[in-house]
Design a protein around this motif. Structure first.
Motif, PDB file in Angstrom:
ATOM      1  N   GLY A 338       0.802  -1.217   0.000  1.00  0.00           N
ATOM      2  CA  GLY A 338       0.000   0.000   0.000  1.00  0.00           C
ATOM      3  C   GLY A 338       0.834   1.267   0.000  1.00  0.00           C
ATOM      4  N   PHE A 339       0.297   2.303  -0.652  1.00  0.00           N
ATOM      5  CA  PHE A 339       0.991   3.583  -0.768  1.00  0.00           C
ATOM      6  C   PHE A 339       0.030   4.718  -0.456  1.00  0.00           C
ATOM      7  CE2 PHE A 339       3.190   0.608  -3.452  1.00  0.00           C
ATOM      8  CZ  PHE A 339       4.540   0.915  -3.298  1.00  0.00           C
ATOM      9  N   LYS A 340       0.533   5.728   0.198  1.00  0.00           N
ATOM     10  CA  LYS A 340      -0.240   6.917   0.511  1.00  0.00           C
ATOM     11  C   LYS A 340      -0.339   7.794  -0.732  1.00  0.00           C
ATOM     12  CE  LYS A 340      -0.241  10.837   3.741  1.00  0.00           C
ATOM     13  NZ  LYS A 340      -1.580  10.587   4.292  1.00  0.00           N
ATOM     14  N   GLY A 341      -1.517   8.332  -0.991  1.00  0.00           N
ATOM     15  CA  GLY A 341      -1.690   9.232  -2.130  1.00  0.00           C
ATOM     16  C   GLY A 341      -1.012  10.575  -1.897  1.00  0.00           C
ATOM     17  N   GLY A 342      -0.803  11.310  -2.990  1.00  0.00           N
ATOM     18  CA  GLY A 342      -0.268  12.660  -2.871  1.00  0.00           C
ATOM     19  C   GLY A 342       1.239  12.760  -2.857  1.00  0.00           C
ATOM     20  N   ILE A 343       1.951  11.660  -3.105  1.00  0.00           N
ATOM     21  CA  ILE A 343       3.421  11.675  -3.123  1.00  0.00           C
ATOM     22  C   ILE A 343       3.931  11.295  -4.512  1.00  0.00           C
ATOM     23  CG2 ILE A 343       5.525  10.694  -2.138  1.00  0.00           C
ATOM     24  CD1 ILE A 343       3.908  10.159   0.423  1.00  0.00           C
ATOM     25  N   HIS A 344       3.607  10.080  -4.933  1.00  0.00           N
ATOM     26  CA  HIS A 344       4.017   9.601  -6.250  1.00  0.00           C
ATOM     27  C   HIS A 344       2.941   9.908  -7.290  1.00  0.00           C
ATOM     28  CE1 HIS A 344       5.945   6.902  -3.225  1.00  0.00           C
ATOM     29  NE2 HIS A 344       7.003   7.092  -3.983  1.00  0.00           N
ATOM     30  N   ASP A 345       3.312   9.734  -8.552  1.00  0.00           N
ATOM     31  CA  ASP A 345       2.324   9.732  -9.631  1.00  0.00           C
ATOM     32  C   ASP A 345       2.307   8.318 -10.196  1.00  0.00           C
ATOM     33  OD1 ASP A 345       0.726   9.984 -11.853  1.00  0.00           O
ATOM     34  OD2 ASP A 345       1.525  11.933 -12.451  1.00  0.00           O
ATOM     35  N   PRO A 346       1.389   7.469  -9.701  1.00  0.00           N
ATOM     36  CA  PRO A 346       1.405   6.059 -10.109  1.00  0.00           C
ATOM     37  C   PRO A 346       1.005   5.832 -11.556  1.00  0.00           C
ATOM     38  CG  PRO A 346      -0.531   6.538  -8.782  1.00  0.00           C
ATOM     39  CD  PRO A 346       0.327   7.764  -8.746  1.00  0.00           C
ATOM     40  N   ARG A 347       0.419   6.830 -12.204  1.00  0.00           N
ATOM     41  CA  ARG A 347       0.008   6.673 -13.598  1.00  0.00           C
ATOM     42  C   ARG A 347       1.206   6.497 -14.524  1.00  0.00           C
ATOM     43  NH1 ARG A 347      -2.839  12.219 -14.345  1.00  0.00           N
ATOM     44  NH2 ARG A 347      -0.782  12.722 -13.497  1.00  0.00           N
ATOM     45  N   VAL A 348       2.350   7.014 -14.130  1.00  0.00           N
ATOM     46  CA  VAL A 348       3.528   6.980 -15.000  1.00  0.00           C
ATOM     47  C   VAL A 348       4.668   6.179 -14.369  1.00  0.00           C
ATOM     48  CG1 VAL A 348       3.014   9.038 -16.340  1.00  0.00           C
ATOM     49  CG2 VAL A 348       4.119   9.297 -14.129  1.00  0.00           C
ATOM     50  N   ALA A 349       4.306   5.236 -13.499  1.00  0.00           N
ATOM     51  CA  ALA A 349       5.300   4.297 -12.977  1.00  0.00           C
ATOM     52  C   ALA A 349       5.751   3.359 -14.095  1.00  0.00           C
ATOM     53  CB  ALA A 349       4.697   3.500 -11.827  1.00  0.00           C
ATOM     54  N   ILE A 361       6.416  12.966  -8.454  1.00  0.00           N
ATOM     55  CA  ILE A 361       6.105  14.181  -9.211  1.00  0.00           C
ATOM     56  C   ILE A 361       4.648  14.572  -9.027  1.00  0.00           C
ATOM     57  CG2 ILE A 361       7.937  13.816 -10.906  1.00  0.00           C
ATOM     58  CD1 ILE A 361       5.832  12.707 -12.823  1.00  0.00           C
ATOM     59  N   ASN A 362       4.040  14.110  -7.945  1.00  0.00           N
ATOM     60  CA  ASN A 362       2.672  14.495  -7.639  1.00  0.00           C
ATOM     61  C   ASN A 362       2.655  15.972  -7.227  1.00  0.00           C
ATOM     62  OD1 ASN A 362       0.073  14.776  -6.213  1.00  0.00           O
ATOM     63  ND2 ASN A 362      -0.012  12.547  -6.384  1.00  0.00           N
ATOM     64  N   PRO A 363       1.760  16.790  -7.794  1.00  0.00           N
ATOM     65  CA  PRO A 363       1.716  18.212  -7.424  1.00  0.00           C
ATOM     66  C   PRO A 363       1.503  18.451  -5.937  1.00  0.00           C
ATOM     67  CG  PRO A 363       0.436  17.835  -9.405  1.00  0.00           C
ATOM     68  CD  PRO A 363       0.817  16.477  -8.888  1.00  0.00           C
ATOM     69  N   ARG A 366       5.048  17.577  -0.992  1.00  0.00           N
ATOM     70  CA  ARG A 366       5.577  18.775  -0.332  1.00  0.00           C
ATOM     71  C   ARG A 366       7.010  19.100  -0.740  1.00  0.00           C
ATOM     72  NH1 ARG A 366       3.496  18.248   5.963  1.00  0.00           N
ATOM     73  NH2 ARG A 366       1.262  18.551   5.547  1.00  0.00           N
ATOM     74  N   GLU A 367       7.776  18.079  -1.085  1.00  0.00           N
ATOM     75  CA  GLU A 367       9.178  18.302  -1.434  1.00  0.00           C
ATOM     76  C   GLU A 367       9.405  18.345  -2.946  1.00  0.00           C
ATOM     77  OE1 GLU A 367      11.904  15.856   0.785  1.00  0.00           O
ATOM     78  OE2 GLU A 367      10.483  15.668   2.442  1.00  0.00           O
ATOM     79  N   LEU A 368       8.345  18.525  -3.705  1.00  0.00           N
ATOM     80  CA  LEU A 368       8.493  18.662  -5.152  1.00  0.00           C
ATOM     81  C   LEU A 368       9.410  19.841  -5.449  1.00  0.00           C
ATOM     82  CD1 LEU A 368       7.368  17.449  -7.826  1.00  0.00           C
ATOM     83  CD2 LEU A 368       5.628  19.238  -7.782  1.00  0.00           C
ATOM     84  N   ASN A 369      10.390  19.611  -6.320  1.00  0.00           N
ATOM     85  CA  ASN A 369      11.430  20.608  -6.541  1.00  0.00           C
ATOM     86  C   ASN A 369      11.648  20.792  -8.034  1.00  0.00           C
ATOM     87  OD1 ASN A 369      14.171  21.850  -6.732  1.00  0.00           O
ATOM     88  ND2 ASN A 369      14.154  21.553  -4.509  1.00  0.00           N
ATOM     89  N   GLU A 370      11.776  22.052  -8.469  1.00  0.00           N
ATOM     90  CA  GLU A 370      11.971  22.327  -9.890  1.00  0.00           C
ATOM     91  C   GLU A 370      13.391  22.008 -10.356  1.00  0.00           C
ATOM     92  OE1 GLU A 370      13.026  27.105  -9.392  1.00  0.00           O
ATOM     93  OE2 GLU A 370      11.174  26.477 -10.394  1.00  0.00           O
ATOM     94  N   ASN A 371      14.262  21.648  -9.438  1.00  0.00           N
ATOM     95  CA  ASN A 371      15.659  21.386  -9.790  1.00  0.00           C
ATOM     96  C   ASN A 371      15.982  19.912  -9.984  1.00  0.00           C
ATOM     97  OD1 ASN A 371      16.449  24.163  -9.669  1.00  0.00           O
ATOM     98  ND2 ASN A 371      16.436  24.001  -7.430  1.00  0.00           N
ATOM     99  N   TYR A 372      15.072  19.035  -9.588  1.00  0.00           N
ATOM    100  CA  TYR A 372      15.335  17.608  -9.755  1.00  0.00           C
ATOM    101  C   TYR A 372      14.033  16.812  -9.677  1.00  0.00           C
ATOM    102  CZ  TYR A 372      15.211  17.807  -4.635  1.00  0.00           C
ATOM    103  OH  TYR A 372      14.841  18.029  -3.336  1.00  0.00           O
ATOM    104  N   VAL A 373      14.109  15.571 -10.166  1.00  0.00           N
ATOM    105  CA  VAL A 373      13.006  14.614 -10.078  1.00  0.00           C
ATOM    106  C   VAL A 373      13.503  13.412  -9.282  1.00  0.00           C
ATOM    107  CG1 VAL A 373      11.649  12.919 -11.383  1.00  0.00           C
ATOM    108  CG2 VAL A 373      11.758  15.277 -12.156  1.00  0.00           C
TER     109      VAL A 373
END
Length: 382
Positions: A338-349, A361-363, A366-373
């Motif tokens: 199981g995984f918590k929503g709002g962190i990963h984007d499982p559609r593009v795993a 890369i989920n919008p 909280r730690e989404l960063n424009e400098n890295y993925v």
């Protein structure tokens, strides 16, 4: 636009919408054989890149090819080095260019197939140096609206090259659902440009009747020249098709859990009612193949489905989800994670021999960063 078709598109094409912070508890792994986190990779982005890694293809175990639609390029990242190692610029016009850049197939260093949206006509072949090699030889075909071939060619249903044949799935252009008898899989002969329908692959019986269901989306992986895996998002069954000596074998793999999901009609429902129905329902998602292991994502019902009405949320970015794992060789269900929503984007795993790569890369992250993925790598517990 009908909301069911809207959800269909956002799932297939990776549309990102602003989502509120997820408030739902993580779902714990329930039996042995589940996945474990073994590494997190950080890929540095330059000024011409964004975190929108929606159309990607792994090359071997350590390289990731990413379609950079904004920059009109193919970008190559090394997981071990954590940075961009190559970039191929694609012309957007002219005799060696292509408008409506949509997808690609990395066949080898001499043959990278670049595909436009809505039609294979105009597709071209380039090499690793970015040099133009040739145009696709595409003959006449009549599907939906004239000669449009609305090929999927996404991470959920990639297009493949085997020998001199290109295999792809299509999405209806003129309807919000797959009509009864609609052929979803086609073969293009790259030598003579002729199309061949793979018409023994049809939507499952539970979808028959031309009714509007909650999700008409499918996921498909091709594991060999004559083998296909098909997963329909409202069906607990994964279908393995094998064509041998002119005969077709169909193996039905039940990959649900203790209770089958319910097939839900949305005809007559308002847009808000359809969104809430999606939010409180089980829906299957992306399917990944790691050697002989089949992994299948299942989105879980939201604890408070009415929350989906606020913030123009995409349910596939909000919902908690689980990954069900199954050994195709031993025909054994291995477990769920199981995984918590709002962190990963499982559609593009996606998966490689190393395991499953889930991008953060989920919008909502909280730690989404424009400098890295960031990519989390999961593999089966020994």
């Amino acid at each position: 636009m009908k909301i069911s078709y809207y959800l269909f598109l956002c799932f297939l094409f990776g549309s990102v919408f602003g989502c509120r912070e997820s408030k739902f508890e993580s779902i714990q792994s329930d039996i042995s054989g589940h996945l474990k986190l073994v590494n997190t990779y950080k890929l540095e982005l330059d000024e011409l890149s964004s975190y929108e890694f929606f159309n990607v293809r792994p090359i071997g175990e350590d390289t990731l090819a990413v379609l950079n639609s904004v920059n009109y390029s193919l970008d190559f990242y090394d997981f071990q080095k954590g940075k961009l190692i190559d970039r191929i610029i694609i012309k957007n016009s002219g005799p060696e260019g292509m408008p409506r850049l949509y997808s690609f197939i990395y066949h080898n260093t001499d043959s990278i197939y670049v595909l436009p949206q809505f039609s294979l006509r105009g597709g071209m072949i380039i090499n690793q140096k970015g040099e133009f090699v040739d145009r696709l030889n595409v003959g006449e075909i009549s599907l939906d609206l004239g000669t449009f071939v609305n090929h999927n060619s996404s991470g959920q249903s990639p297009s493949y090259i085997f020998g001199n044949k290109l295999y792809f799935t299509v999405n209806p252009l003129s309807t919000d659902y797959f009509p009864d008898g609609y052929t979803v899989e086609y073969e293009l002969d790259l030598i003579n440009g002729t199309f061949k329908p793979i018409d023994f692959i049809q939507k499952p019986g539970i979808y028959q009747g031309n009714k509007m269901f909650l999700s008409q989306t499918l996921n498909r992986k091709k594991t060999g020249p004559s083998d296909w895996l098909y997963s329909w998002n409202m069906s607990d069954t994964v279908y393995l098709y094998s064509e041998k000596l002119g005969k077709v074998e169909v193996d039905k793999i039940y990959l649900g859990k203790e209770k089958p999901i319910e097939i839900l009609e949305v005809s007559g429902l308002t847009e808000e009612e359809q969104l809430i129905l999606n939010a409180k329902s089980y829906v299957y998602g992306n399917m990944m193949v790691q050697d002989s292991i089949l992994h299948r994502i299942r989105f879980l019902p939201m604890a408070n489905p009415e929350d989906i009405l606020y913030g123009n949320s995409n349910p596939y970015l909000v919902k908690d989800f689980e990954i069900l794992s199954y050994d195709l060789r031993s025909r054994k269900y291995l477990g769920s994670t199981g995984f918590k929503g709002g962190i990963h984007d499982p559609r593009v795993a996606f998966s490689t021999a190393k395991g499953i790569f889930l991008p953060k890369i989920n919008p909502q992250y909280r730690e989404l960063n424009e400098n890295y993925v960031e990519y989390d790598l999961f593999t089966l517990v020994d």
